[in-house]
Enzyme design. Structure first.
Site, mmCIF file in Angstrom:
data_model
loop_
_atom_site.group_PDB
_atom_site.id
_atom_site.type_symbol
_atom_site.label_atom_id
_atom_site.label_comp_id
_atom_site.label_asym_id
_atom_site.label_seq_id
_atom_site.Cartn_x
_atom_site.Cartn_y
_atom_site.Cartn_z
ATOM 1 N N HIS A 14 34.343 38.956 41.590
ATOM 2 C CA HIS A 14 33.225 39.653 40.934
ATOM 3 C C HIS A 14 33.746 40.381 39.695
ATOM 4 O O HIS A 14 33.170 40.284 38.609
ATOM 5 C CB HIS A 14 32.564 40.629 41.902
ATOM 6 C CG HIS A 14 31.616 41.594 41.249
ATOM 7 N ND1 HIS A 14 30.396 41.224 40.753
ATOM 8 C CD2 HIS A 14 31.727 42.921 40.980
ATOM 9 C CE1 HIS A 14 29.789 42.276 40.226
ATOM 10 N NE2 HIS A 14 30.575 43.324 40.335
ATOM 11 N N TRP A 45 40.710 42.718 41.043
ATOM 12 C CA TRP A 45 40.718 42.154 39.681
ATOM 13 C C TRP A 45 41.945 42.624 38.913
ATOM 14 O O TRP A 45 42.341 42.009 37.947
ATOM 15 C CB TRP A 45 39.428 42.489 38.939
ATOM 16 C CG TRP A 45 39.416 43.820 38.230
ATOM 17 C CD1 TRP A 45 39.153 45.032 38.798
ATOM 18 C CD2 TRP A 45 39.693 44.068 36.853
ATOM 19 N NE1 TRP A 45 39.249 46.020 37.849
ATOM 20 C CE2 TRP A 45 39.579 45.458 36.649
ATOM 21 C CE3 TRP A 45 40.028 43.264 35.765
ATOM 22 C CZ2 TRP A 45 39.788 46.051 35.406
ATOM 23 C CZ3 TRP A 45 40.243 43.877 34.527
ATOM 24 C CH2 TRP A 45 40.122 45.249 34.356
ATOM 25 N N SER A 77 40.016 34.757 23.441
ATOM 26 C CA SER A 77 39.709 36.076 22.854
ATOM 27 C C SER A 77 40.518 36.329 21.601
ATOM 28 O O SER A 77 40.005 36.882 20.624
ATOM 29 C CB SER A 77 40.020 37.193 23.853
ATOM 30 O OG SER A 77 39.134 37.138 24.922
ATOM 31 N N HIS A 102 43.327 49.725 29.718
ATOM 32 C CA HIS A 102 42.501 50.780 29.159
ATOM 33 C C HIS A 102 41.867 50.411 27.822
ATOM 34 O O HIS A 102 40.669 50.576 27.650
ATOM 35 C CB HIS A 102 43.152 52.156 29.153
ATOM 36 C CG HIS A 102 42.062 53.172 29.124
ATOM 37 N ND1 HIS A 102 41.345 53.505 30.230
ATOM 38 C CD2 HIS A 102 41.450 53.797 28.094
ATOM 39 C CE1 HIS A 102 40.357 54.318 29.897
ATOM 40 N NE2 HIS A 102 40.395 54.515 28.605
ATOM 41 N N TYR A 161 37.564 49.796 26.254
ATOM 42 C CA TYR A 161 36.908 50.046 24.967
ATOM 43 C C TYR A 161 36.523 48.756 24.275
ATOM 44 O O TYR A 161 35.585 48.734 23.471
ATOM 45 C CB TYR A 161 37.776 50.958 24.101
ATOM 46 C CG TYR A 161 37.814 52.316 24.746
ATOM 47 C CD1 TYR A 161 36.683 53.125 24.682
ATOM 48 C CD2 TYR A 161 38.891 52.740 25.494
ATOM 49 C CE1 TYR A 161 36.647 54.334 25.339
ATOM 50 C CE2 TYR A 161 38.864 53.949 26.154
ATOM 51 C CZ TYR A 161 37.742 54.744 26.072
ATOM 52 O OH TYR A 161 37.710 55.929 26.738
ATOM 53 N N HIS A 178 45.050 55.715 35.255
ATOM 54 C CA HIS A 178 44.653 54.831 36.360
ATOM 55 C C HIS A 178 45.678 54.889 37.486
ATOM 56 O O HIS A 178 45.544 54.199 38.484
ATOM 57 C CB HIS A 178 44.537 53.391 35.873
ATOM 58 C CG HIS A 178 43.487 53.196 34.816
ATOM 59 N ND1 HIS A 178 42.200 52.871 35.111
ATOM 60 C CD2 HIS A 178 43.544 53.305 33.458
ATOM 61 C CE1 HIS A 178 41.495 52.760 33.984
ATOM 62 N NE2 HIS A 178 42.291 53.033 32.974
ATOM 63 N N ARG A 226 37.200 52.341 48.096
ATOM 64 C CA ARG A 226 36.587 51.130 47.561
ATOM 65 C C ARG A 226 37.259 49.912 48.187
ATOM 66 O O ARG A 226 38.266 50.042 48.880
ATOM 67 C CB ARG A 226 36.723 51.088 46.039
ATOM 68 C CG ARG A 226 38.146 51.002 45.556
ATOM 69 C CD ARG A 226 38.262 51.240 44.072
ATOM 70 N NE ARG A 226 37.879 50.054 43.316
ATOM 71 C CZ ARG A 226 38.394 49.731 42.112
ATOM 72 N NH1 ARG A 226 39.303 50.506 41.561
ATOM 73 N NH2 ARG A 226 38.005 48.664 41.471
#
Lengths: 392, 546
Positions: free
Chosen positions: B87, B152, B180, B263, B267, B313, B460
């Site tokens: 997901h 992920w 990308s 990180h 953004y 994180h 989680r």
């Protein structure tokens, strides 16, 4: 300020906030049982109020504008698009608010990271999917794993089609062997892991620290009142990540000492190897002494129970394993092959794989497990391994 | 001088009615396989992203269905972990990022007066790598050991324990990374080199600025991610021990490398959203964007700061106290430029002459909910508090406020805003508004309660939970199904618009819209600018001078 703020929060949320460890419809954090947890709760409420006030301000202005400055009310658009003074103010003011939040946070984190001068040190090892506690100076060590009955969780947990029926009071937050600690003493944890990264977390004690394989990290907590505090592994660690709870029982110091003695440990420091206790050895002593004849039937019965406790999480109750990390035992070379090799891999594990060493189990459990593995699921070797065959 | 050369037929029956209509499945397929037109490629990106959005959504609904009540009812724990992992990967790399690239393809040439993207064939290649990556990712579910279940973030050493699905995910990430990077190079070159000479940098629409900065972020961090997963690959198969302490490596090293990518990645998914919202709000407030210059600088500051906050994180990994303090302060400072953006949007609305069509509703929804996500981000930046909240549902709620109510809502705002210009047809406003209100309500039902679950101590990525978490999980699951079904309405609105929408022909479809594409005919001609247009400036508004 601290007391005013917390009183104000409790005034407003008192009907909603539950004082229990954790309850249904609970909106806030669990009731702190250590000073660190209380500080964290204070910080949460402190920051929460700041953002609520800022939010009311910003959204208030926005919604006022949405209501008043509409074309359908005939409002004519102004044409301004900058204002240096306003822009400087709304850059500078948040800076000061942030400094105001950073100050208490800084002193709290410095305290959180200060693990010096502990009263008790416990080495905690995360293992897929259980915890090992080793009271370093006390000669006490044991494993601690989920004690909720698999039938409650449901067949999806152990490979059948049984329906889930969760009901026990501490469903998924209960273990066979609790970690016992003295109240009001600084307990330092040395954390590591055997396989993948786990995280040791008990919300009411205010501590969460990753347990990393090949690395030792430390953390500390000090329970400020007796009680049972429950937590869970907090870092995804594979299949049964959701099923490796942590239970800490904080008791007065004399009770703690009595518990250590009861576990066969020493209240004074010792440098001997730890003495494994808990269900494993007590069961072993009872059964090794029992005058029951060691037959295939007895071994298979004991083997099935022990297998489901210690082995099935990886190799599965049906012996088919879980590729790629956990090979099948059904029709496997090990289970159908040489007995000595089979015994060796169970006792000593296999380096470089997830297969752990199970030398801490009793001889009769080991013999029963190996017998079971060699005769269950169509592995009909007919081999009966006796406890005497197990030479650690 | 007629610089726009709108010499193509203005039929409004189909969006590719040029050079003779491709008709029949084979002709259309061949057209889209070989087209180098930025608009066609943009359309491909957007439809691809939507298909991936639905795939990731189905995974999310399976997750929420299992979490509807305590006990394991639907899936086994291992498959549950595969679902949460995929997901995340599908939504981040398959849905959100390609959707923004789709917007860049459509809008960048139109907004700066370029004839097409700078490297048209590279553009086509960037796109077609994505379906291949998606096949690898989704296909990994059908391998014997299933898809990767390491989360992920693919933390080592859990990721070295996985089956062949992990290798497929690694190669998929390589492909998406190459895509990308090529897309980013293309966007930067187009913006710098092919902009109309009459449009100075400081007059570019904010959408162009945010994408320019995003493209630099992509070039900086996608190779870092590629390196991290390649190290995983060699640890798995070629005997290296980058992340294995037994061989002299360090599992925590993986997290540092991953989050150095991760990180700025946040953004990458947020800055283009700021760009879209900064286009929509002034249009419907009929008032120029407040604080354009400070918006540009705030975007740049956020991008720079994003490189020095990664370890927030990792507050529970066991960093030294000085390290924690540095990352805590750096993270808190990000609130300042982000706050400036929110204040600027509100100031743009202030004393405007506002109307509330669907794009505006989604943009306002974005501002409110993204701000809530920013607030919880501030809570999480407080290191001693993060110790409690790390890896709980509080974090899940936080990043869904930022990525769903943030990025996704801005994408919806963008689609409703530009689809009349793209297709020459108007969407059904009533259904669009219904889509907004359903999304807004069900989003909050799904995710607001997850804050409470996290505060109360629910980790989680768990398939089953203690009984005290049951009520809010049930609420959240109901919300999730409502939110998921609401997106089918969006699909209907878009298809209905393309097929049966009321034709629109005025250039400036929205009264207050002021960037260059609104001075082009509607629908935008297949080849919009053959030569760079000469521009006159009417305040902030570029007008094509003839």
């Amino acid at each position: 300020m601290k007391t005013i703020l917390s009183r104000l929060s409790y005034l407003i949320f008192s009907l909603l906030l539950c004082a229990n460890a954790a309850a249904a419809w609970q909106l806030g954090m669990q009731e702190p049982a250590s000073e660190m947890a209380a500080t964290q709760q204070f910080l949460n409420e402190f920051v929460m109020w700041i953002i609520v006030i800022i939010g009311i301000g910003v959204f208030g202005i926005m919604f006022y504008s949405i209501v008043r400055h509409r074309k359908d009310k005939g409002y004519k658009a102004a044409n301004f698009h900058e204002n240096t003074l306003v822009e400087i103010i709304w850059t500078a003011v948040p800076m000061f608010i942030i400094i105001g939040m950073a100050l208490p946070a800084t002193s709290a984190i410095i305290d959180y990271k200060n693990t010096s001068s502990p009263d008790l040190t416990v080495k905690v090892t995360g293992i897929q999917w259980k915890w090992e506690y080793d009271y370093l100076d006390k000669d006490v060590a044991f494993y601690s794993q989920l004690s909720t009955a698999p039938e409650e969780i449901g067949g999806k947990y152990y490979g059948s089609d049984a329906t889930a029926n969760p009901q026990s009071d501490h469903y998924l937050l209960e273990v066979d062997n609790e970690m016992v600690v003295p109240v009001g003493k600084k307990v330092r944890l040395l954390l590591t892991a055997a396989d993948v990264i786990h995280a040791w977390w008990v919300p009411q004690l205010g501590v969460k620290q990753d347990a990393i394989p090949g690395v030792v990290r430390d953390a500390w907590f000090e329970a400020n009142r007796p009680g049972v505090y429950r937590g869970q592994c907090a870092e995804l660690c594979g299949k049964n990540h959701g099923f490796m709870p942590i239970v800490v029982r904080a008791v007065p110091e004399d009770e703690f000492n009595a518990w250590i003695v009861e576990q066969g440990g020493k209240v004074a420091a010792s440098d001997e190897a730890p003495n494994y206790v808990g269900a494993d050895t007590t069961a072993a002593t009872a059964e090794d002494a029992a005058p029951v004849e060691w037959t295939m039937e007895v071994a298979m019965q004991q083997g099935e129970t022990a297998y489901n406790t210690y082995c099935a999480a990886c190799h599965q109750a049906n012996g088919e394993g879980l590729l790629p990390a956990f090979p099948a035992l059904k029709n496997s070379k090990i289970a159908l092959g040489d007995i000595a090799e089979h015994i060796d891999i169970v006792i000593n594990g296999k380096a470089g794989t997830s297969m752990a060493a199970f030398s801490y189990l009793s001889a009769s459990d080991l013999a029963a497990i190996i017998t079971y593995e060699r005769n269950a699921w169509g592995n009909d070797t007919g081999d009966l391994i006796a406890p005497e065959d197990i030479k650690k | 001088m007629d610089v726009t050369l709108p010499n193509e037929g203005h039929h409004d029956t189909s969006h590719d009615d040029h050079h003779g209509k491709p008709s029949g499945f084979r002709a259309v397929a061949w057209h889209y396989l070989t087209t180098t037109n930025h608009k066609d490629i943009g359309t491909l990106y957007l439809w691809f992203a939507f298909i991936m959005f639905l795939s990731g959504g189905i995974m999310a609904l399976l997750i929420r269905a299992e979490l509807f009540q305590p006990g394991l009812q639907l899936v086994e724990p291992e498959f549950f972990n595969q679902l949460t992992t995929m997901h995340g990967l599908v939504m981040v790399f398959g849905a959100i990022m390609p959707a923004f690239t789709g917007f860049a393809n459509w809008q960048v040439p139109l907004m700066i007066g370029a004839s097409d993207m700078a490297f048209a064939r590279l553009n086509l290649w960037s796109f077609w790598l994505l379906p291949m990556a998606a096949l690898l990712l989704i296909g990994s579910f059908f391998t014997p050991s299933g898809a990767t279940a390491a989360g992920w973030t693919l933390y080592a050493p859990l990721s070295t324990q996985q089956g062949v699905g992990m290798d497929m995910a690694i190669f998929a990430i390589h492909l998406m990374g190459i895509s990308s990077i090529m897309g980013a190079i293309n966007i930067i070159t187009t913006i710098i080199n092919m902009r109309a000479p009459d449009m100075p940098m400081m007059r570019m629409p904010l959408f162009i600025w945010t994408w320019l900065i995003t493209a630099f972020l992509l070039i900086a961090v996608m190779p870092v991610l590629a390196g991290a997963v390649t190290m995983l690959l060699t640890d798995r198969h070629f005997g290296t021990t980058f992340f294995n302490a037994a061989g002299g490596g360090d599992p925590v090293l993986y997290q540092h490398i991953f989050w150095f990518f991760g990180h700025p990645e946040v953004y990458i998914m947020a800055l283009p959203a700021f760009g879209i919202v900064s286009s929509v709000i002034p249009a419907f407030a009929r008032k120029p964007l407040f604080g354009y210059t400070s918006m540009v600088y705030a975007t740049g500051s956020i991008a720079l700061l994003s490189f020095i906050v990664w370890a927030h994180h990792m507050f529970t990994v066991g960093l030294p106290v000085t390290g924690i303090l540095f990352f805590m302060y750096a993270t808190m400072i990000i609130a300042v430029p982000t706050g400036v953006k929110v204040f600027n949007w509100v100031a743009t609305m202030w004393q405007g002459s506002m109307t509330f069509e669907t794009p505006m509703l989604f943009a306002i929804g974005f501002i409110v909910l993204f701000t809530v996500g920013g607030f919880t981000g501030l809570v999480l930046s407080i290191a001693p508090l993060d110790v409690q909240l790390q890896d709980t549902y509080y974090v899940v709620a936080h990043f869904h406020y930022v990525l769903v109510a943030g990025s996704l809502f801005s994408l919806f705002a963008g689609v409703y805003f530009w689809i009349p210009k793209w297709t020459g047809r108007m969407y059904n406003e009533t259904l669009g508004k219904a889509h907004f209100w359903l999304s807004m309500i069900f989003f909050n039902v799904t995710f607001f309660v997850q804050h409470f679950l996290g505060l109360a101590g629910m980790p989680r990525r768990i398939p089953d939970y203690a009984l005290q978490f049951a009520d809010f999980n049930m609420v959240s699951s109901i919300g999730a199904f409502g939110f998921g079904l609401s997106q089918l309405l969006f699909l209907y609105v878009v298809i209905d618009c393309i097929r049966n929408g009321k034709p629109v022909s005025e250039k400036r479809v929205w009264e207050g819209a002021d960037s260059l594409e609104w001075d082009l005919p509607t629908p935008a001609p297949y080849h919009s600018f053959h030569t760079p247009p000469k521009l006159k400036w009417d305040g902030q508004r570029p007008v094509i001078a003839d």
